[in-house]
Design a protein around this motif. Structure first.
Motif, PDB file in Angstrom:
ATOM      1  N   THR A  29       4.971   3.537   3.595  1.00 43.57           N
ATOM      2  CA  THR A  29       4.077   4.039   2.549  1.00 43.57           C
ATOM      3  C   THR A  29       4.614   5.328   1.937  1.00 43.57           C
ATOM      4  N   LEU A  30       5.093   6.242   2.769  1.00 43.41           N
ATOM      5  CA  LEU A  30       5.647   7.500   2.246  1.00 43.41           C
ATOM      6  C   LEU A  30       6.846   7.255   1.341  1.00 43.41           C
ATOM      7  N   VAL A  31       7.729   6.353   1.761  1.00 42.09           N
ATOM      8  CA  VAL A  31       8.919   6.066   0.947  1.00 42.09           C
ATOM      9  C   VAL A  31       8.520   5.425  -0.381  1.00 42.09           C
ATOM     10  N   THR A  32       7.552   4.516  -0.360  1.00 36.18           N
ATOM     11  CA  THR A  32       7.135   3.898  -1.621  1.00 36.18           C
ATOM     12  C   THR A  32       6.446   4.909  -2.525  1.00 36.18           C
ATOM     13  N   GLN A  33       5.768   5.892  -1.929  1.00 35.24           N
ATOM     14  CA  GLN A  33       5.067   6.910  -2.711  1.00 35.24           C
ATOM     15  C   GLN A  33       6.025   7.922  -3.329  1.00 35.24           C
ATOM     16  N   TYR A  34       6.984   8.401  -2.537  1.00 34.15           N
ATOM     17  CA  TYR A  34       7.832   9.509  -2.973  1.00 34.15           C
ATOM     18  C   TYR A  34       9.262   9.115  -3.306  1.00 34.15           C
ATOM     19  N   ASN A  35       9.672   7.900  -2.950  1.00 30.59           N
ATOM     20  CA  ASN A  35      11.023   7.410  -3.256  1.00 30.59           C
ATOM     21  C   ASN A  35      12.109   8.358  -2.765  1.00 30.59           C
ATOM     22  N   LYS A  36      11.901   8.939  -1.590  1.00 31.93           N
ATOM     23  CA  LYS A  36      12.874   9.847  -0.968  1.00 31.93           C
ATOM     24  C   LYS A  36      13.072   9.418   0.484  1.00 31.93           C
ATOM     25  N   ILE A  40      12.267  11.540   4.615  1.00 33.30           N
ATOM     26  CA  ILE A  40      11.195  10.866   5.339  1.00 33.30           C
ATOM     27  C   ILE A  40      11.744  10.269   6.632  1.00 33.30           C
TER      28      ILE A  40
END
Length: 101
Positions: A29-36, A40
């Motif tokens: 979820t974090l990667v899909t949200q922030y694309n970083k 992460i």
């Protein structure tokens, strides 16, 4: 038991246990949200290392005073309890979704 055998047993058990769990979903979820993905990945990896270190140190301390059979029983009861809690939390959501579908 040899160092390498214990190493690979711990790796295999934790690798399988972590597949599809909340931690993996949180990272996804974090990667899909922030694309970083790199920061992460590094932050999540450090968190898992720290939690595992705490577990290993605490487990070593507890094992000195509590017999292994008792620890297995307590762990089993906790896992069943957590499973029941998760099911009870999920059932209303599933029933609500089925009513809409």
């Amino acid at each position: 038991m040899s160092f390498m055998k214990l190493f690979f047993m711990a790796f295999g058990m934790l690798f399988l246990a972590e597949m599809g769990d909340k931690t993996q979903l949180a990272v996804f979820t974090l990667v899909t949200q922030y694309n970083k993905p790199l920061p992460i990945f590094l932050g999540a990896s450090l968190a898992l290392v720290m939690v595992t270190l705490i577990g290993a140190l605490f487990g070593n301390l507890v094992a000195r005073y509590v017999p292994t059979a008792h620890l297995k029983l307590i762990a089993g009861i906790l896992f069943v309890g957590i499973g029941i809690f998760v099911l009870l939390e999920a059932v209303p959501d599933v029933l609500r979704q089925l009513g809409r579908g």
